[in-house]
Scaffold this motif. Structure first.
Motif, PDB file in Angstrom:
ATOM      1  N   ALA A  31       3.571  21.205   0.148  1.00 28.07           N
ATOM      2  CA  ALA A  31       3.449  19.950  -0.590  1.00 28.07           C
ATOM      3  C   ALA A  31       2.031  19.409  -0.433  1.00 28.07           C
ATOM      4  CB  ALA A  31       4.450  18.936  -0.053  1.00 28.07           C
ATOM      5  N   ALA A  32       1.474  18.947  -1.520  1.00 26.12           N
ATOM      6  CA  ALA A  32       0.130  18.388  -1.478  1.00 26.12           C
ATOM      7  C   ALA A  32       0.184  16.972  -0.918  1.00 26.12           C
ATOM      8  CB  ALA A  32      -0.470  18.381  -2.880  1.00 26.12           C
ATOM      9  N   ASP A  33      -0.822  16.635  -0.146  1.00 27.88           N
ATOM     10  CA  ASP A  33      -0.908  15.276   0.377  1.00 27.88           C
ATOM     11  C   ASP A  33      -1.218  14.321  -0.763  1.00 27.88           C
ATOM     12  OD1 ASP A  33      -0.450  16.199   2.908  1.00 27.88           O
ATOM     13  OD2 ASP A  33      -2.568  16.259   3.467  1.00 27.88           O
ATOM     14  N   LYS A  34      -0.680  13.134  -0.663  1.00 29.11           N
ATOM     15  CA  LYS A  34      -0.862  12.158  -1.727  1.00 29.11           C
ATOM     16  C   LYS A  34      -1.172  10.806  -1.098  1.00 29.11           C
ATOM     17  CE  LYS A  34       1.456  10.454  -5.844  1.00 29.11           C
ATOM     18  NZ  LYS A  34       2.684  10.482  -6.637  1.00 29.11           N
ATOM     19  N   LEU A  35      -2.157  10.139  -1.647  1.00 33.21           N
ATOM     20  CA  LEU A  35      -2.557   8.841  -1.143  1.00 33.21           C
ATOM     21  C   LEU A  35      -2.451   7.836  -2.266  1.00 33.21           C
ATOM     22  CD1 LEU A  35      -3.861   7.087   1.091  1.00 33.21           C
ATOM     23  CD2 LEU A  35      -6.067   7.755   0.150  1.00 33.21           C
ATOM     24  N   GLU A  36      -1.738   6.754  -2.019  1.00 36.23           N
ATOM     25  CA  GLU A  36      -1.602   5.690  -3.001  1.00 36.23           C
ATOM     26  C   GLU A  36      -2.163   4.407  -2.388  1.00 36.23           C
ATOM     27  OE1 GLU A  36       2.331   5.284  -4.559  1.00 36.23           O
ATOM     28  OE2 GLU A  36       2.550   7.428  -4.866  1.00 36.23           O
TER      29      GLU A  36
END
Length: 89
Positions: A31-36
């Protein structure tokens, strides 16, 4: 005399479990890291206009000091010091 050993396919009872684990590992995609970042946080990251203007003024003063163009107004500086100390009490 002929001696038959144990069935070699059943020698390692954990082999099936190990193979299933390897298949699951190979099939699973990382899973790709995601930043919101919220809009309020984005506004905070943009910076403050006052802070930016002050930083620009500080850079200008540094430049003037380094080039020898910075002039000090001694009378104004002394007056501000007097005002500060007299209004403090």
């Amino acid at each position: 005399m002929k001696i038959n050993g144990s069935n070699s396919t059943h020698l390692n009872p954990y082999q099936k479990q190990y193979q299933k684990q390897q298949q699951a590992t190979n099939q699973a995609k990382p899973a790709a890291d995601k930043l919101e970042i919220s809009s309020q946080a984005q506004n905070m990251l943009k910076g403050n206009e006052v802070k930016e203007a002050r930083q620009k003024q500080v850079q200008q003063i540094k430049h003037d000091v380094q080039t020898g163009n910075y002039k000090i107004n001694y009378q104004e500086t002394a007056q501000k010091m007097i005002d500060f100390w007299t209004n403090r009490g």
